[in-house]
Each structure stands twice: as structure tokens, then as C-alpha cells.
Scaffold this active site. Structure first.
Site, PDB file in Angstrom:
ATOM      1  N   PHE A 123       5.369  90.562  66.738  1.00 39.34           N
ATOM      2  CA  PHE A 123       4.491  89.398  66.888  1.00 39.34           C
ATOM      3  C   PHE A 123       5.300  88.170  66.501  1.00 39.34           C
ATOM      4  CE2 PHE A 123       1.025  86.580  65.471  1.00 39.34           C
ATOM      5  CZ  PHE A 123       0.084  86.764  66.473  1.00 39.34           C
ATOM      6  N   LEU A 125       5.467  84.558  66.150  1.00 42.02           N
ATOM      7  CA  LEU A 125       4.792  83.268  66.017  1.00 42.02           C
ATOM      8  C   LEU A 125       5.566  82.306  65.128  1.00 42.02           C
ATOM      9  CD1 LEU A 125       2.317  81.404  66.384  1.00 42.02           C
ATOM     10  CD2 LEU A 125       1.213  82.629  64.498  1.00 42.02           C
ATOM     11  N   PRO A 128      11.508  78.605  62.133  1.00 35.08           N
ATOM     12  CA  PRO A 128      12.189  78.093  60.934  1.00 35.08           C
ATOM     13  C   PRO A 128      11.448  76.943  60.257  1.00 35.08           C
ATOM     14  CG  PRO A 128      13.792  78.496  62.662  1.00 35.08           C
ATOM     15  CD  PRO A 128      12.440  78.715  63.277  1.00 35.08           C
ATOM     16  N   TRP A 156      11.594  85.102  60.678  1.00 30.94           N
ATOM     17  CA  TRP A 156      10.753  85.939  59.828  1.00 30.94           C
ATOM     18  C   TRP A 156       9.855  86.860  60.669  1.00 30.94           C
ATOM     19  CZ3 TRP A 156      13.315  85.101  55.717  1.00 30.94           C
ATOM     20  CH2 TRP A 156      13.675  83.810  55.320  1.00 30.94           C
ATOM     21  N   ARG A 239      -4.756  89.981  58.616  1.00 27.23           N
ATOM     22  CA  ARG A 239      -5.291  89.693  57.275  1.00 27.23           C
ATOM     23  C   ARG A 239      -6.132  90.855  56.763  1.00 27.23           C
ATOM     24  NH1 ARG A 239      -6.853  84.723  59.803  1.00 27.23           N
ATOM     25  NH2 ARG A 239      -5.233  83.149  59.481  1.00 27.23           N
ATOM     26  N   ARG A 264       3.657 108.836  27.613  1.00 24.36           N
ATOM     27  CA  ARG A 264       4.529 107.968  26.821  1.00 24.36           C
ATOM     28  C   ARG A 264       3.913 107.770  25.433  1.00 24.36           C
ATOM     29  NH1 ARG A 264       9.609 106.039  25.759  1.00 24.36           N
ATOM     30  NH2 ARG A 264       9.598 103.817  25.255  1.00 24.36           N
ATOM     31  N   GLN A 333       4.774  95.766  33.149  1.00 25.97           N
ATOM     32  CA  GLN A 333       4.727  95.527  31.707  1.00 25.97           C
ATOM     33  C   GLN A 333       4.421  96.815  30.945  1.00 25.97           C
ATOM     34  OE1 GLN A 333       5.501  92.499  30.713  1.00 25.97           O
ATOM     35  NE2 GLN A 333       5.260  92.777  28.515  1.00 25.97           N
ATOM     36  N   GLU A 360       0.364  86.496  56.579  1.00 26.42           N
ATOM     37  CA  GLU A 360      -0.954  86.332  57.210  1.00 26.42           C
ATOM     38  C   GLU A 360      -1.777  85.220  56.558  1.00 26.42           C
ATOM     39  OE1 GLU A 360      -0.513  87.911  59.622  1.00 26.42           O
ATOM     40  OE2 GLU A 360       0.485  89.780  59.148  1.00 26.42           O
ATOM     41  N   THR A 362      -0.934  82.031  53.432  1.00 29.52           N
ATOM     42  CA  THR A 362      -0.658  81.984  52.000  1.00 29.52           C
ATOM     43  C   THR A 362      -1.945  81.888  51.188  1.00 29.52           C
ATOM     44  OG1 THR A 362      -0.527  79.568  51.922  1.00 29.52           O
ATOM     45  CG2 THR A 362       1.500  80.768  52.479  1.00 29.52           C
TER      46      THR A 362
END
Length: 386
Positions: A123, A125, A128, A156, A239, A264, A333, A360, A362
């Protein structure tokens, strides 16, 4: 895992998806990440299971999965490997575009081969200088004697290194238009992009189009329909897959933490008994459950053709991807030094999670669109009765 909202049929499909994922994908996820590639054998395996174009009606070669079923598939794929989930999503975005907007000859030629894994699609679309503002694409198409000549650069592009067929978006006389471009087209160069933060097996690439001649019959959806119709409906599907995939990633992190916390020991007891660790686990399972239910709600909305289904998908993608980042961070963590090692699954999930907030749409774009929806929804809401 809380699944009481699923029907028995959905639960059975989920178990089938999970069985395949744990057998065929999960053992190889680390290799896909380190080698920054997936193989044609994996593509054939996915196709053999009917997981490419799975939501396409059976009459066109798909499995006819309902939206929630497709979401469950995306979650399980995402639990194992985001690069594989992304591969399936990209194929489905192109398949969906051809199915919905393509001509009968385009459907006959391309749908069976993509669904069978014989043709890999991409795809194309993003550029740059063009990301979230998709309407501003700079690639140009010029009509010339029953052909279109394309010039520009795409960047990308997931699976560009592997793709045989590209759905390319360009400006045709100032109108956003989509074209099917075959890999062996003269003037097309594909350059690999390596060293990504996450989704490293997605085989990204840059496309350079220099006087690429495309037959007129390869135009998809008609001039001017590229963004408002072809791209927008495909991105909504992307999405939706990303939202469910983020839930799968989060679940994988929680599963890894529960297993690790039970073996642990520190200060004379398993770390699952430490209250601060319990707090992180509590936040994980609560946030994952909420994100999963948002995804399920989006799927039901799609199934019912709710007029706000796209907005429900935006909310699911927004929340699920941000949850994935928090859960993956806490997972690293909890694992401590073990969590940052090259062999650790949670460090891979942590890198992949950040990408989920970018692809898809930000997080910030999602917030803007959801904020606009919130205003319109509040204005149209009926008054509360007392």
C-alpha cells in the site's frame, strides 16, 4: 483473559487462530525481527490457513470473517509478531481496495493471487514529505494515450522489498487517484529501508517512480476517488487491525510478566508478592481488558454498519496503542536486566509498541479526530430526561 463477551463460535475461532499462531509463528518471531524479513514460506503458510483476505466474501475466495472474528485474528497474530500482523493487514488493505473499488477484470486478476499468497501487495501512500496529511501527496500522474505516466517517490512502504504489486496514490490533474503498479514496470526502483525501531520484519522500502507507464485499466476507483474513498476505507481497516494487534501485544507482555513474576525471587519471595509489581500487573490487566472491549465495540459497530463505526475504530486504535506502550514499558521494567536483553520478547514488544502509536495515524492525529467527534456527538445527543 476475559472473553465472556464472545459467542461460542467466536471463542472457537479464537482458539483456532491461537493454535496456529503458537505453532507456526511464535517460535520464529525473534528471527523475523533480527533478520528484518519474512519469507515466502510464511506467506504461503498464512494463505494456506485462509488468513490473507480473510474478511473477503467466500464467493471471492476469502473466508467471509465478520469484523469481530477478523479482530480476534489480528489480536492473535499481534500477540505473536507485529510484523506478521502488519503483513496480513497490508495485504487486506489492498485486497479490500480492489474488492470495493476495483473493476471486474481487476478483481478477477488480482484477488485470487493475493489471497493465495502468490502475489504480495503493498500500500504505497506515504512519501518522504507526506505522512499524516495524505491529501498532499506529491507523486504525479499524467494521462498519455490510454496510459498514465507516474513520477514521484514513496517512502516507508511496508513489504515494498517483497511486493509484486503496489497500490500507488498520485495526483492526477490535482485529483487524488489510485493505481495498480506491477513491480516489473520500467522506471520503478525499490530501495530497502533497514534498521527500524520496531516491526523490523516489515521489509520497508522506498519507491522511486521515473516515468512509470501504467495501463488505463489499472486505475482503481476512478480519478479523484483515491483519498476520500480508496485510501480512507483501507486505512480504516488498517487502524482496526492495528488496534486489535496492540491488544495482542499487550497480552503477550502480561503473559510474559506473570510467568516471570512467578519464578523470579527477590528478598526471599517471588516478585509477584511485591506490592509495586502487583500494582503494575493490576494496571496491565485492567487497561488490556478496557482496550479489548473498545476493539470489540468497534467490531460490532462495523458489523451493524453503524454510522459512527469509523470513529469507534479511531478510539479503539488510540487507546489500544497507547496502552500497548505503557504495558510494554512496564513489562521491560518488571523483567529488569532480563527485559533489555537481545533474546527477550518484551524488549521486542516494547520497540514494536511505539510503532503502533505512529502507523495508520499517529496518536496526535487520533486525538484530533476523536476530539472533533466528541464535539459533534455532544451536540447531536438528545437531552437527558430527569
Amino acid at each position: 483473559m476475559i472473553l465472556n463477551h464472545l459467542t461460542p463460535q467466536q471463542g472457537e475461532k479464537r482458539r483456532s487462530f491461537r493454535s496456529y499462531v503458537e505453532r507456526a509463528l511464535m517460535p520464529h518471531a525473534h528471527r523475523f525481527d533480527t533478520e528484518q524479513a519474512i519469507s515466502r514460506e510464511v506467506v504461503s503458510s498464512l494463505a494456506g490457513q485462509g488468513y490473507i483476505g480473510a474478511s473477503v466474501p467466500e464467493a471471492l475466495g476469502g473466508r467471509g470473517l465478520a469484523p469481530v472474528d477478523y479482530g480476534l485474528l489480528s489480536e492473535e497474530l499481534g500477540r505473536a509478531c507485529q510484523s506478521i500482523r502488519n503483513f496480513v493487514a497490508v495485504q487486506d488493505m489492498v485486497v479490500h481496495s480492489i474488492e470495493k473499488w476495483g473493476t471486474a477484470p481487476q478483481k478477477e486478476r488480482w484477488l485470487p493471487s493475493i489471497i493465495a499468497g502468490e502475489t504480495v501487495a503493498a500500500f504505497a501512500l506515504t512519501e518522504p514529505h507526506v505522512g499524516s496529511d495524505a491529501a498532499a501527496v506529491e507523486t504525479i500522474a499524467i494521462e498519455a494515450d490510454k496510459e498514465y505516466v507516474l513520477n514521484g517517490t514513496k517512502k516507508w512502504i511496508s513489504f515494498a522489498q517483497l511486493a509484486d504489486l503496489f497500490l500507488v496514490f498520485a495526483q492526477l490533474d490535482g485529483r487524488h487517484t489510485a493505481f495498480l503498479l506491477e513491480r516489473d514496470t520500467e522506471g520503478l526502483r525499490v530501495e530497502p529501508i533497514d534498521g527500524l525501531l520496531g516491526l523490523r520484519g516489515s521489509m520497508l522500502g522506498r519507491l522511486r517512480l521515473e516515468d512509470c507507464r501504467v495501463p488505463a485499466e489499472n486505475l482503481v476507483g476512478g480519478p479523484g476517488l483515491g483519498l476520500a474513498f480508496v485510501a480512507s476505507s483501507a486505512l480504516d481497516l488498517g487502524r482496526y487491525s492495528t488496534a486489535w494487534g496492540s491488544v495482542g501485544l499487550s497480552q503477550a507482555c502480561l503473559d510474559a510478566c506473570v510467568e516471570y513474576c512467578g519464578r523470579r525471587t527477590q528478598y526471599g519471595t517471588e516478585i509477584k508478592n511485591h506490592q509495586l509489581v502487583q500494582r503494575m500487573l493490576a494496571d496491565m490487566i485492567t487497561d488490556i481488558t478496557a482496550a479489548r472491549l473498545l476493539c470489540h465495540h468497534a467490531g460490532v459497530s462495523k458489523d451493524k454498519a453503524d454510522m459512527n463505526a469509523a470513529n469507534h475504530t479511531l478510539m479503539a486504535k488510540y487507546r489500544a496503542s497507547t496502552v500497548a506502550v505503557r504495558v510494554a514499558s512496564d513489562a521491560v521494567q518488571i523483567h529488569g536486566a532480563q527485559g533489555i536483553g537481545a533474546e527477550s520478547s518484551v524488549q521486542r514488544h516494547y520497540r514494536d509498541a511505539k510503532v503502533m502509536e505512529i502507523i495508520e495515524g499517529t496518536t496526535q492525529i487520533q486525538q484530533t479526530l476523536i476530539g472533533q467527534f466528541a464535539v459533534s456527538a455532544a451536540r447531536s445527543a438528545p437531552p437527558l430526561s430527569v
